[in-house]
Design a protein around this motif. Structure first.
Motif, mmCIF file in Angstrom:
data_model
loop_
_atom_site.group_PDB
_atom_site.id
_atom_site.type_symbol
_atom_site.label_atom_id
_atom_site.label_comp_id
_atom_site.label_asym_id
_atom_site.label_seq_id
_atom_site.Cartn_x
_atom_site.Cartn_y
_atom_site.Cartn_z
ATOM 1 N N LEU A 198 -12.576 6.152 6.173
ATOM 2 C CA LEU A 198 -12.692 5.340 4.965
ATOM 3 C C LEU A 198 -11.889 4.052 5.111
ATOM 4 C CD1 LEU A 198 -13.660 4.917 2.091
ATOM 5 C CD2 LEU A 198 -11.710 6.269 1.307
ATOM 6 N N ALA A 199 -10.703 4.146 5.694
ATOM 7 C CA ALA A 199 -9.882 2.952 5.899
ATOM 8 C C ALA A 199 -10.607 1.949 6.800
ATOM 9 C CB ALA A 199 -8.534 3.337 6.500
ATOM 10 N N ALA A 200 -11.237 2.434 7.858
ATOM 11 C CA ALA A 200 -11.986 1.555 8.749
ATOM 12 C C ALA A 200 -13.170 0.933 8.016
ATOM 13 C CB ALA A 200 -12.463 2.328 9.976
ATOM 14 N N TYR A 201 -13.846 1.726 7.198
ATOM 15 C CA TYR A 201 -14.975 1.239 6.405
ATOM 16 C C TYR A 201 -14.525 0.120 5.474
ATOM 17 C CZ TYR A 201 -19.196 1.469 3.485
ATOM 18 O OH TYR A 201 -20.345 1.170 2.807
ATOM 19 N N SER A 219 -21.958 0.192 10.022
ATOM 20 C CA SER A 219 -22.641 1.305 10.676
ATOM 21 C C SER A 219 -21.603 2.240 11.289
ATOM 22 C CB SER A 219 -23.565 0.769 11.764
ATOM 23 O OG SER A 219 -22.801 0.215 12.814
ATOM 24 N N ALA A 220 -22.085 3.360 11.789
ATOM 25 C CA ALA A 220 -21.198 4.320 12.453
ATOM 26 C C ALA A 220 -20.548 3.677 13.673
ATOM 27 C CB ALA A 220 -21.975 5.569 12.843
ATOM 28 N N ASP A 221 -21.310 2.876 14.408
ATOM 29 C CA ASP A 221 -20.756 2.210 15.589
ATOM 30 C C ASP A 221 -19.681 1.193 15.207
ATOM 31 O OD1 ASP A 221 -22.308 3.640 17.375
ATOM 32 O OD2 ASP A 221 -23.951 2.179 17.330
ATOM 33 N N ASP A 222 -19.866 0.514 14.070
ATOM 34 C CA ASP A 222 -18.853 -0.436 13.603
ATOM 35 C C ASP A 222 -17.540 0.285 13.313
ATOM 36 O OD1 ASP A 222 -20.716 -2.520 13.704
ATOM 37 O OD2 ASP A 222 -21.270 -2.273 11.586
ATOM 38 N N ILE A 223 -17.644 1.392 12.627
ATOM 39 C CA ILE A 223 -16.445 2.160 12.262
ATOM 40 C C ILE A 223 -15.785 2.732 13.503
ATOM 41 C CG2 ILE A 223 -15.616 4.190 11.000
ATOM 42 C CD1 ILE A 223 -17.836 3.570 8.926
ATOM 43 N N LYS A 224 -16.586 3.251 14.423
ATOM 44 C CA LYS A 224 -16.037 3.773 15.685
ATOM 45 C C LYS A 224 -15.303 2.675 16.437
ATOM 46 C CE LYS A 224 -19.507 7.345 16.476
ATOM 47 N NZ LYS A 224 -20.635 7.738 17.338
ATOM 48 N N GLY A 225 -15.864 1.463 16.422
ATOM 49 C CA GLY A 225 -15.230 0.345 17.115
ATOM 50 C C GLY A 225 -13.861 0.016 16.550
ATOM 51 N N VAL A 226 -13.740 0.040 15.224
ATOM 52 C CA VAL A 226 -12.449 -0.228 14.586
ATOM 53 C C VAL A 226 -11.442 0.857 14.965
ATOM 54 C CG1 VAL A 226 -11.240 -0.340 12.371
ATOM 55 C CG2 VAL A 226 -13.404 -1.551 12.667
ATOM 56 N N LEU A 284 -19.450 -1.562 -2.447
ATOM 57 C CA LEU A 284 -18.042 -1.227 -2.211
ATOM 58 C C LEU A 284 -17.146 -1.660 -3.370
ATOM 59 C CD1 LEU A 284 -16.040 -0.054 -0.208
ATOM 60 C CD2 LEU A 284 -15.923 -2.278 0.879
ATOM 61 N N GLN A 285 -17.348 -2.843 -3.908
ATOM 62 C CA GLN A 285 -16.516 -3.332 -5.002
ATOM 63 C C GLN A 285 -16.708 -2.492 -6.265
ATOM 64 O OE1 GLN A 285 -14.141 -5.634 -4.478
ATOM 65 N NE2 GLN A 285 -13.415 -5.026 -6.493
ATOM 66 N N GLU A 286 -17.937 -2.061 -6.527
ATOM 67 C CA GLU A 286 -18.191 -1.208 -7.693
ATOM 68 C C GLU A 286 -17.484 0.142 -7.542
ATOM 69 O OE1 GLU A 286 -22.344 -0.792 -8.565
ATOM 70 O OE2 GLU A 286 -22.653 -2.961 -8.605
#
Length: 114
Positions: free
Chosen positions: A4-7, A19-26, A51-53
């Motif tokens: 969640l923090a990475a997201y 995406s899942a790959d974006d989060i994995k990269g972080v 996300l803001q909502e």
């Protein structure tokens, strides 16, 4: 929580639909291995949501949770001092002596700068 923090970091950075790959990269950038099952669950629960909502909704829920405390201790001490008179200064002296004993290097067998 790390997923969640990475997201959220990606969202703050402008990636509104990570995406899942974006989060994995972080996560991999800081030496953390992503857990596939948790990552999939997070993405499925957040899919199509703003996300803001979600943050605003969570903040309003947290606002109704009582998180106070510590207010009773001050009132009790004030009442005791008014009723006891000299009892409070004696207690303070005893506490100071106890703190000095705890902070002493003699108990540890070495000094900070030895």
């Amino acid at each position: 929580m790390k997923h969640l923090a990475a997201y959220l970091l990606l969202g703050i950075g402008g990636n509104t639909n990570p995406s899942a790959d974006d989060i994995k990269g972080v996560l991999e950038a800081v030496g953390i291995e992503a857990e596939e099952d948790r990552l999939d669950k997070l993405l499925s629960e957040l899919k199509g949501k703003d996300l803001q909502e979600l943050i605003n909704e969570g903040s309003s829920k947290l606002a109704s949770v009582p998180s106070g405390g510590g207010g009773g201790g001050g009132a009790a001490a004030a009442g005791g001092a008014a009723a006891g008179g000299d009892a409070a200064p004696e207690a303070a002296k005893e506490e100071a002596k106890e703190e000095e004993k705890e902070e002493s290097d003699e108990d540890m067998g070495f000094g900070l700068f030895d």
